[in-house]
Write a protein that holds these residues in place. Structure first.
Motif, PDB file in Angstrom:
ATOM      1  N   GLN A  79       4.067 -10.118 -99.240  1.00  0.00           N
ATOM      2  CA  GLN A  79       5.249 -10.869 -99.659  1.00  0.00           C
ATOM      3  C   GLN A  79       6.238 -10.989 -98.511  1.00  0.00           C
ATOM      4  OE1 GLN A  79       6.178  -8.200-102.946  1.00  0.00           O
ATOM      5  NE2 GLN A  79       5.712  -9.821-104.428  1.00  0.00           N
ATOM      6  N   GLN A  80       6.416  -9.919 -97.764  1.00  0.00           N
ATOM      7  CA  GLN A  80       7.322  -9.941 -96.620  1.00  0.00           C
ATOM      8  C   GLN A  80       6.800 -10.878 -95.536  1.00  0.00           C
ATOM      9  OE1 GLN A  80       8.320  -6.009 -95.198  1.00  0.00           O
ATOM     10  NE2 GLN A  80       8.636  -5.216 -97.255  1.00  0.00           N
ATOM     11  N   GLU A  81       5.492 -10.901 -95.348  1.00  0.00           N
ATOM     12  CA  GLU A  81       4.893 -11.765 -94.332  1.00  0.00           C
ATOM     13  C   GLU A  81       5.158 -13.233 -94.649  1.00  0.00           C
ATOM     14  OE1 GLU A  81       2.998 -12.401 -90.749  1.00  0.00           O
ATOM     15  OE2 GLU A  81       3.526 -10.471 -91.676  1.00  0.00           O
ATOM     16  N   ILE A  82       5.026 -13.603 -95.917  1.00  0.00           N
ATOM     17  CA  ILE A  82       5.283 -14.984 -96.335  1.00  0.00           C
ATOM     18  C   ILE A  82       6.744 -15.352 -96.094  1.00  0.00           C
ATOM     19  CG2 ILE A  82       5.398 -16.532 -98.334  1.00  0.00           C
ATOM     20  CD1 ILE A  82       2.943 -15.040 -99.441  1.00  0.00           C
ATOM     21  N   LEU A  83       7.652 -14.438 -96.450  1.00  0.00           N
ATOM     22  CA  LEU A  83       9.081 -14.693 -96.266  1.00  0.00           C
ATOM     23  C   LEU A  83       9.423 -14.831 -94.786  1.00  0.00           C
ATOM     24  CD1 LEU A  83      11.947 -14.901 -97.494  1.00  0.00           C
ATOM     25  CD2 LEU A  83      12.113 -12.403 -97.264  1.00  0.00           C
ATOM     26  N   VAL A  84       8.885 -13.955 -93.963  1.00  0.00           N
ATOM     27  CA  VAL A  84       9.156 -14.007 -92.525  1.00  0.00           C
ATOM     28  C   VAL A  84       8.647 -15.315 -91.927  1.00  0.00           C
ATOM     29  CG1 VAL A  84       8.517 -13.005 -90.292  1.00  0.00           C
ATOM     30  CG2 VAL A  84       9.285 -11.519 -92.139  1.00  0.00           C
ATOM     31  N   ASN A  85       7.484 -15.757 -92.344  1.00  0.00           N
ATOM     32  CA  ASN A  85       6.948 -17.025 -91.843  1.00  0.00           C
ATOM     33  C   ASN A  85       7.835 -18.200 -92.239  1.00  0.00           C
ATOM     34  OD1 ASN A  85       4.722 -15.963 -90.493  1.00  0.00           O
ATOM     35  ND2 ASN A  85       3.435 -16.010 -92.319  1.00  0.00           N
ATOM     36  N   LYS A  86       8.411 -18.149 -93.431  1.00  0.00           N
ATOM     37  CA  LYS A  86       9.346 -19.198 -93.852  1.00  0.00           C
ATOM     38  C   LYS A  86      10.593 -19.171 -92.982  1.00  0.00           C
ATOM     39  CE  LYS A  86       7.945 -19.512 -98.725  1.00  0.00           C
ATOM     40  NZ  LYS A  86       8.378 -19.333-100.130  1.00  0.00           N
ATOM     41  N   TRP A  87      11.063 -17.979 -92.655  1.00  0.00           N
ATOM     42  CA  TRP A  87      12.230 -17.866 -91.772  1.00  0.00           C
ATOM     43  C   TRP A  87      11.918 -18.428 -90.385  1.00  0.00           C
ATOM     44  CZ3 TRP A  87      12.551 -14.774 -87.292  1.00  0.00           C
ATOM     45  CH2 TRP A  87      13.810 -14.785 -86.670  1.00  0.00           C
ATOM     46  N   LEU A  88      10.747 -18.097 -89.862  1.00  0.00           N
ATOM     47  CA  LEU A  88      10.356 -18.590 -88.548  1.00  0.00           C
ATOM     48  C   LEU A  88      10.330 -20.119 -88.518  1.00  0.00           C
ATOM     49  CD1 LEU A  88       7.465 -16.102 -87.703  1.00  0.00           C
ATOM     50  CD2 LEU A  88       9.627 -16.291 -86.470  1.00  0.00           C
ATOM     51  N   GLN A  89       9.781 -20.717 -89.564  1.00  0.00           N
ATOM     52  CA  GLN A  89       9.627 -22.167 -89.590  1.00  0.00           C
ATOM     53  C   GLN A  89      10.938 -22.902 -89.871  1.00  0.00           C
ATOM     54  OE1 GLN A  89       6.510 -22.945 -92.446  1.00  0.00           O
ATOM     55  NE2 GLN A  89       5.050 -21.618 -91.391  1.00  0.00           N
ATOM     56  N   SER A  90      11.726 -22.364 -90.805  1.00  0.00           N
ATOM     57  CA  SER A  90      12.911 -23.113 -91.240  1.00  0.00           C
ATOM     58  C   SER A  90      14.187 -22.730 -90.506  1.00  0.00           C
ATOM     59  CB  SER A  90      13.123 -22.898 -92.739  1.00  0.00           C
ATOM     60  OG  SER A  90      13.440 -21.540 -93.024  1.00  0.00           O
ATOM     61  N   ALA A  91      14.201 -21.579 -89.834  1.00  0.00           N
ATOM     62  CA  ALA A  91      15.421 -21.115 -89.176  1.00  0.00           C
ATOM     63  C   ALA A  91      15.207 -20.793 -87.702  1.00  0.00           C
ATOM     64  CB  ALA A  91      15.992 -19.889 -89.902  1.00  0.00           C
ATOM     65  N   ARG A  92      14.317 -19.853 -87.424  1.00  0.00           N
ATOM     66  CA  ARG A  92      14.151 -19.366 -86.050  1.00  0.00           C
ATOM     67  C   ARG A  92      13.816 -20.504 -85.088  1.00  0.00           C
ATOM     68  NH1 ARG A  92      13.809 -18.403 -81.515  1.00  0.00           N
ATOM     69  NH2 ARG A  92      12.951 -16.602 -80.433  1.00  0.00           N
ATOM     70  N   PHE A  93      12.884 -21.359 -85.450  1.00  0.00           N
ATOM     71  CA  PHE A  93      12.474 -22.433 -84.548  1.00  0.00           C
ATOM     72  C   PHE A  93      12.995 -23.794 -84.996  1.00  0.00           C
ATOM     73  CE2 PHE A  93       9.090 -19.186 -83.909  1.00  0.00           C
ATOM     74  CZ  PHE A  93       9.390 -18.884 -82.584  1.00  0.00           C
ATOM     75  N   ALA A  94      14.029 -23.776 -85.811  1.00  0.00           N
ATOM     76  CA  ALA A  94      14.663 -25.041 -86.227  1.00  0.00           C
ATOM     77  C   ALA A  94      15.449 -25.617 -85.051  1.00  0.00           C
ATOM     78  CB  ALA A  94      15.579 -24.792 -87.411  1.00  0.00           C
ATOM     79  N   VAL A  95      15.629 -26.922 -85.061  1.00  0.00           N
ATOM     80  CA  VAL A  95      16.400 -27.587 -84.012  1.00  0.00           C
ATOM     81  C   VAL A  95      17.862 -27.201 -84.160  1.00  0.00           C
ATOM     82  CG1 VAL A  95      17.109 -29.798 -83.046  1.00  0.00           C
ATOM     83  CG2 VAL A  95      14.785 -29.490 -83.940  1.00  0.00           C
ATOM     84  N   LYS A  96      18.494 -26.771 -83.073  1.00  0.00           N
ATOM     85  CA  LYS A  96      19.895 -26.340 -83.129  1.00  0.00           C
ATOM     86  C   LYS A  96      20.821 -27.533 -82.968  1.00  0.00           C
ATOM     87  CE  LYS A  96      19.089 -21.644 -81.457  1.00  0.00           C
ATOM     88  NZ  LYS A  96      19.503 -20.542 -80.572  1.00  0.00           N
TER      89      LYS A  96
END
Length: 338
Positions: A321-338
């Motif tokens: 469950q944590q892995e899925i959440l972290v991947n969502k963070w990576l895609q939608s926030a961490r590597f989002a266009v600033k």
């Protein structure tokens, strides 16, 4: 009997006694020599803090007939088991789910809010480590301390440089993200971190990097753990701690007894000592742990104020469950266009 033969027997007896004493001192735990049984504790917390706790607990000969000892990693690998656990509460939940914990009622535990203990009395929370803001004093003087007190404030600040670990790097950061999402909701949390991403020039790889950047002025504030900051605190520290006013994610640490231990009475005595005695809190302060105890006044006072502001990871307890959440963070926030 010839004198030489008598002398030989006496010398042999003295050597036997000397060897017995040497073997007892070096080959066994010196505590067991004094008639005490061994009570083994397993924990993943800082070793110096744990050793200080054990030394303090064992220093009182009248406290218990069992003496505490830390389970070393190599002993655990060899299959040696513990009588007690001092672990993050999600680890304790997994042990409880596997039916590896023994339920023992506790007068001190009755004072804890339901969210900080197991409903079957299999584990009890002892202290927690909150996420805090570490604010550079120079930046605060320019922008006003009153404007840096909440999660929402951080998003509103103009030209602020925020230092924070990469949330996918460790169990600690994953727990931070999971606790945030458990309370604020997944979509709202991901949207928040997407906005925060614009304030972060570069994510840090190591836990203490955000603190260093903030204290030297290369960042305006850090989002970090209270325990990390306390390792650096000095009289002339050029930054100060803010506990977010809406609430904040925490790592809750609790104590539990192993179901296979059979040393239940002795284990219960240590558990209650950890929950209510003044000594563990004093040691935590001396060791600069930054931990906040849930029962700071023992049995004489109430437990933690405003428990609803202490956010726990309740929805993402499994690694998958944590892995899925972290991947969502990576895609939608961490590597989002600033």
């Amino acid at each position: 009997m010839p004198h030489k033969k008598i002398l030989f027997i006496v010398v042999l007896l003295l050597l036997s006694v000397a060897w017995f004493l040497f073997d007892s001192k070096n080959g066994r735990d010196s505590i067991i020599e004094h008639g005490k049984t061994e009570l083994v504790l397993y924990s993943t917390l800082d070793n110096s803090f744990l050793q200080a706790l054990i030394k303090e607990y064992n220093s009182d000969p009248d406290r218990t007939t069992a003496a505490l000892k830390l389970l070393l990693p190599e002993e655990k690998e060899q299959g040696k088991t513990a009588d007690l656990y001092l672990l993050e509460h999600n680890e304790l939940k997994l042990l409880a789910k596997e039916q590896r914990l023994y339920a023992i009622l506790s007068e001190a535990g009755d004072l804890l809010p339901p969210a900080f203990k197991d409903e079957q009395s299999q584990w009890f929370g002892v202290f927690y480590d909150p996420i805090v803001f570490l604010v550079n004093q120079g930046y605060a003087r320019q922008n006003g301390q009153e404007n840096i007190s909440s999660w929402q404030d951080i998003i509103k600040l103009q030209n602020v440089r925020v230092a924070m670990e990469n949330l996918s790097d460790s169990q600690s950061t994953r727990n931070f993200l999971a606790a945030f999402a458990s309370v604020r909701g997944e979509e709202k949390s991901l949207a928040y971190f997407r906005g925060l991403n614009r304030q972060i020039p570069q994510y840090s790889r190591f836990p203490f990097t955000p603190i260093r950047l903030t204290t030297v002025g290369d960042a305006d504030l850090a989002i970090t753990r209270r325990s990390y900051v306390f390792k650096y605190l000095e009289n002339d520290f050029p930054a100060y701690i803010v506990l977010p006013e809406e609430g904040t994610p925490i790592s809750l640490y609790g104590v539990a007894v192993d179901a296979a231990s059979k040393k239940y009475e002795a284990a219960q005595m240590f558990r209650d000592w950890l929950l209510v005695a003044a000594e563990p809190q004093k040691i935590a302060l001396e060791q600069n742990t930054g931990y906040v105890f849930l029962l700071p006044n023992g049995l004489k006072g109430s437990s933690v104020n405003q428990p609803e502001k202490l956010w726990q990871n309740t929805e993402y307890t499994l690694p998958a469950q944590q892995e899925i959440l972290v991947n969502k963070w990576l895609q939608s926030a961490r590597f989002a266009v600033k």
